[in-house]
Design an enzyme around this catalytic site. Sequence first.
Site, PDB file in Angstrom:
ATOM      1  N   CYS A 232       7.319  -4.571  -0.380  1.00 31.20           N
ATOM      2  CA  CYS A 232       7.287  -3.173   0.081  1.00 31.20           C
ATOM      3  C   CYS A 232       6.997  -2.191  -1.042  1.00 31.20           C
ATOM      4  O   CYS A 232       7.054  -0.983  -0.844  1.00 31.20           O
ATOM      5  CB  CYS A 232       8.623  -2.811   0.709  1.00 31.20           C
ATOM      6  SG  CYS A 232       8.926  -3.765   2.181  1.00 31.20           S
ATOM      7  N   ASP A 233       6.722  -2.706  -2.233  1.00 31.15           N
ATOM      8  CA  ASP A 233       6.509  -1.834  -3.379  1.00 31.15           C
ATOM      9  C   ASP A 233       5.033  -1.444  -3.467  1.00 31.15           C
ATOM     10  O   ASP A 233       4.169  -2.309  -3.382  1.00 31.15           O
ATOM     11  CB  ASP A 233       6.937  -2.586  -4.638  1.00 31.15           C
ATOM     12  CG  ASP A 233       7.146  -1.668  -5.813  1.00 31.15           C
ATOM     13  OD1 ASP A 233       6.222  -0.874  -6.118  1.00 31.15           O
ATOM     14  OD2 ASP A 233       8.222  -1.731  -6.429  1.00 31.15           O
TER      15      ASP A 233
END
Length: 377
Positions: free
Chosen positions: A329-330
């Site tokens: 999710c980065d």
Amino acid sequence: MEIPSDFVKKSTWNKVLNYIALSDELPPYLLVDKDVMKEKVDVIGKNIKNSRVFYAVKANPDIEVLRFLNSLGTGFEIASEGELQILASLGVEPDRIITSNPVKTFKFLEYAADYGVNYFAYDSVVEVEKLAKYAPKSNVYVRLSVPNEGSEWPLSKKFGVELDTASELLVYAKEKGLNPVGITFHVGSQCNNVYNWNTAVDKARDLWDSAEQNGIRLKMLNIGGGYPIRYTKNVVDIETIEKKVNKAIYQKFPNDIDIFIEPGRAVVGDAGIFVCTVIGKAVRGDENWLYIDVGVFNGLMESVGGIKYTYIVGSRNEPKTWTISGPSCDSFDVIDKEVELPEPEIGNRILILSSGAYTISYASEFNGFSIPKTILI
Ligand SMILES: *Cc1c(COP(=O)(O)O)cnc(C)c1O
């Protein structure tokens, strides 16, 4: 799939397709072709007289990779107790191990000296003092700072000293009861500039002379790593580099000099192929995004530093331009931009060539995505 790129050997490609077809293993995983590693080991050092090869373990410390390289009789270059532990578990003799990390932990120094490792790099006064304490009388070599221009992964700023300091450090090591035997340098990783080695060899010769004037007779030159591999572009081949380096060395150095070479990337890089899966697609603004299950955090960290890989998909659709991203999710987890690829379907395999070096060894389980398994084929 027919052979997709001249950057992969036909025999490797066939083994990869066979493995995918016959195995129950779920992607992502990294396949490593033993024959490619063997070819590399056979070629590296062949054109440099009196040379010994020490594989830089950090490039890929997988135990099966190391077991295989050990069976071929290569030496190893290590930096930590973790790396030494794996080699110890394989029974690698200490005289086949050197350590070129100029700043070592106390724990590692103690363990290495105790194991019988007897070649240590350094580039500071305090490291001499550490070595004198933990590895007294050992063979030491000083790390010289050399140009890294033309290397895609420069290493020059962190380590290495200039001539005068290097010369003083050799004297200091001797004063402290160590045995100064030589000089090392690193031209930078993925180095495409043959002249870097020439400049480095010249500089090493000046240091050699200066040591001699101080009554120190050196006998070893460690030319480090840096040999490049083919990611998306052709590179100078190892044979060409070595012939030039060999000439540069023997024009200037005595004939009985020992040469050490510490290749990492060149040994395992081209042997590795990531087998991944396309897990998502999206159009964001005017960019086509492709999401795959290996990203910056669990294997493709070097993409952030500018290493560009070759991707293969089985699709015969029209090529599109993609931004390729990992699964986390980065927003840092973007592997590549402006990659031309036929549009794959969700669930399709995507293969990444020349991904055997500095991939799994950099990987973390950030965000819960596991580190892909390494499998020798
Ligand atoms: C990383 C490293 C190597 C290997 O470099 P490659 O560019 O992968 O060949 C060799 N020697 C030292 C000291 C290193 O730190």
